[in-house]
Design a protein around this motif. Structure first.
Motif, PDB file in Angstrom:
ATOM      1  N   PHE A 104       0.838  -1.201   0.000  1.00  0.00           N
ATOM      2  CA  PHE A 104       0.000   0.000   0.000  1.00  0.00           C
ATOM      3  C   PHE A 104       0.876   1.256   0.000  1.00  0.00           C
ATOM      4  CE2 PHE A 104      -2.438   3.307   2.272  1.00  0.00           C
ATOM      5  CZ  PHE A 104      -3.479   3.439   1.378  1.00  0.00           C
ATOM      6  N   LYS A 122      -5.885   9.955  -1.923  1.00  0.00           N
ATOM      7  CA  LYS A 122      -5.815   8.917  -0.889  1.00  0.00           C
ATOM      8  C   LYS A 122      -7.046   8.010  -0.957  1.00  0.00           C
ATOM      9  CE  LYS A 122      -1.985   9.938   1.341  1.00  0.00           C
ATOM     10  NZ  LYS A 122      -0.878   8.976   1.449  1.00  0.00           N
ATOM     11  N   PHE A 123      -8.193   8.622  -1.174  1.00  0.00           N
ATOM     12  CA  PHE A 123      -9.462   7.891  -1.280  1.00  0.00           C
ATOM     13  C   PHE A 123      -9.370   6.857  -2.411  1.00  0.00           C
ATOM     14  CE2 PHE A 123     -13.828   7.332  -2.777  1.00  0.00           C
ATOM     15  CZ  PHE A 123     -14.561   7.252  -1.602  1.00  0.00           C
ATOM     16  N   ILE A 124      -8.910   7.294  -3.563  1.00  0.00           N
ATOM     17  CA  ILE A 124      -8.846   6.420  -4.731  1.00  0.00           C
ATOM     18  C   ILE A 124      -7.810   5.302  -4.543  1.00  0.00           C
ATOM     19  CG2 ILE A 124      -8.282   6.324  -7.202  1.00  0.00           C
ATOM     20  CD1 ILE A 124      -9.362   9.220  -7.373  1.00  0.00           C
ATOM     21  N   ALA A 127      -6.679   3.995  -1.692  1.00  0.00           N
ATOM     22  CA  ALA A 127      -7.137   3.027  -0.687  1.00  0.00           C
ATOM     23  C   ALA A 127      -8.265   2.174  -1.242  1.00  0.00           C
ATOM     24  CB  ALA A 127      -7.593   3.754   0.579  1.00  0.00           C
ATOM     25  N   GLY A 128      -9.188   2.805  -1.983  1.00  0.00           N
ATOM     26  CA  GLY A 128     -10.285   2.059  -2.588  1.00  0.00           C
ATOM     27  C   GLY A 128      -9.766   1.012  -3.556  1.00  0.00           C
ATOM     28  N   THR A 129      -8.870   1.433  -4.442  1.00  0.00           N
ATOM     29  CA  THR A 129      -8.305   0.535  -5.445  1.00  0.00           C
ATOM     30  C   THR A 129      -7.547  -0.617  -4.792  1.00  0.00           C
ATOM     31  OG1 THR A 129      -8.052   2.418  -6.932  1.00  0.00           O
ATOM     32  CG2 THR A 129      -6.782   0.449  -7.455  1.00  0.00           C
ATOM     33  N   THR A 166      -7.820  -1.876  -1.807  1.00  0.00           N
ATOM     34  CA  THR A 166      -8.698  -2.803  -1.077  1.00  0.00           C
ATOM     35  C   THR A 166      -9.482  -3.690  -2.025  1.00  0.00           C
ATOM     36  OG1 THR A 166      -8.822  -1.313   0.786  1.00  0.00           O
ATOM     37  CG2 THR A 166     -10.609  -2.915   0.586  1.00  0.00           C
ATOM     38  N   VAL A 167      -9.931  -3.137  -3.133  1.00  0.00           N
ATOM     39  CA  VAL A 167     -10.671  -3.942  -4.106  1.00  0.00           C
ATOM     40  C   VAL A 167      -9.781  -5.071  -4.655  1.00  0.00           C
ATOM     41  CG1 VAL A 167     -11.683  -3.872  -6.424  1.00  0.00           C
ATOM     42  CG2 VAL A 167     -12.400  -2.225  -4.699  1.00  0.00           C
ATOM     43  N   VAL A 192      -9.388  -7.700  -1.848  1.00  0.00           N
ATOM     44  CA  VAL A 192     -10.574  -8.543  -1.707  1.00  0.00           C
ATOM     45  C   VAL A 192     -10.603  -9.569  -2.846  1.00  0.00           C
ATOM     46  CG1 VAL A 192     -13.103  -8.572  -1.775  1.00  0.00           C
ATOM     47  CG2 VAL A 192     -11.909  -6.793  -0.482  1.00  0.00           C
ATOM     48  N   TRP A 193     -10.328  -9.102  -4.054  1.00  0.00           N
ATOM     49  CA  TRP A 193     -10.323  -9.994  -5.218  1.00  0.00           C
ATOM     50  C   TRP A 193      -9.299 -11.123  -5.058  1.00  0.00           C
ATOM     51  CZ3 TRP A 193      -6.638 -10.471  -9.451  1.00  0.00           C
ATOM     52  CH2 TRP A 193      -7.113 -11.231 -10.524  1.00  0.00           C
TER      53      TRP A 193
END
Lengths: 171, 171
Positions: B112, B135-137, B139-141, B143-144, B147-148
């Motif tokens: 990360f 930062k939002f993008i 962290a979102g990316t 985490t996705v 998860v995958w």
């Protein structure tokens, strides 16, 4: 044998002692270095008492913080507009130092898990694509709060709320 | 005294031994439990040799993985459309097992950090609001993908790429 009120109250006491000890030890110690042995020693209870109540140290923290987040979510769901900011301000005034402690001592992933769980209950994604979108938003939101809490720039809570509403409303 | 080629090559050897030992130990051990002592023992070098080359075990991993991410970013920046998916497929075919190991053994935060650093260089936010959005993008990316990688549903890499392009293009 049915539990008497007295034994129930004793068990509640152990639970509280264990939680209190865990939180105290985490003031100065990283989560990864903390052992159940240290917690029971500080709490003055047996290892058996620990495992009767909790699965792990992580479980202690989850049981303690989950209801606090639940209460916040319950309130915020019933609210709109300006009122939301009042509830958020109240939440951060109570939780801010706990959150910063968790970030500094490596257990903020517990808060992330709680946030995910609560959001998942609320959103109930219908397919994998919605599920990934939800994960994207939760992780983004969580990280933005985390950066705000640790970097302490000039951005106010109200500005953060507006910024995040703007970032998440696109979905 | 200037370093001779021979001493430079010896130092390179120690570096490689240390990196190799770290990666091997992390096959079976969590990052948080791994000590420098164990690494130097497995690598057959001294503690001094470790600290001459690295600040910490985290640093070993960063020095090893950073160039791999840099190479990927360099390639993807120069590409458009279908070609992107080819590069991404190549990246995951090399890195997938490393990424899963990092998630399972608690050092995915290193990836990360590398991702954040690389993205920050690329995007260069002009103000706090853009910084938070970035930062939002990230962290979102991140985490996705996480998860995958861990939940292994039926979603293909191409579908994931489309899904993420869709989630991030809103900004």
């Amino acid at each position: 044998m049915a539990k008497t009120n007295y034994s129930i109250s004793l068990q509640e006491d152990s639970k509280n002692f264990i939680t209190e000890a865990t939180l105290q030890l985490l003031d100065s110690k990283s989560f990864n270095k903390l052992t159940v042995m240290e917690v029971v020693k500080r709490a003055g209870v047996s290892r058996m008492a620990f495992y009767r109540n909790f699965e792990s140290i992580e479980d202690v923290l989850k049981q303690y913080y989950c209801p606090k987040f639940e209460a916040f979510f319950d309130k915020i769901k019933k609210t709109h507009g300006e009122e939301e900011l009042v509830i958020l301000t109240e939440f951060f005034s109570v939780m801010k130092s706990d959150l910063i402690k968790a970030i500094n001592h490596d257990y903020d992933s517990i808060f992330f898990d709680i946030l995910s769980q609560q959001t998942e209950l609320f959103i109930q994604p219908q397919n994998r694509s919605e599920y990934y979108q939800m994960k994207f938003i939760i992780a983004g939101t969580f990280t933005v709060w985390k950066v705000w809490l640790t970097e302490e720039d000039e951005t106010s809570l109200a500005e953060m709320w507006a910024l995040l509403s703007n970032l998440t409303k696109k979905y």
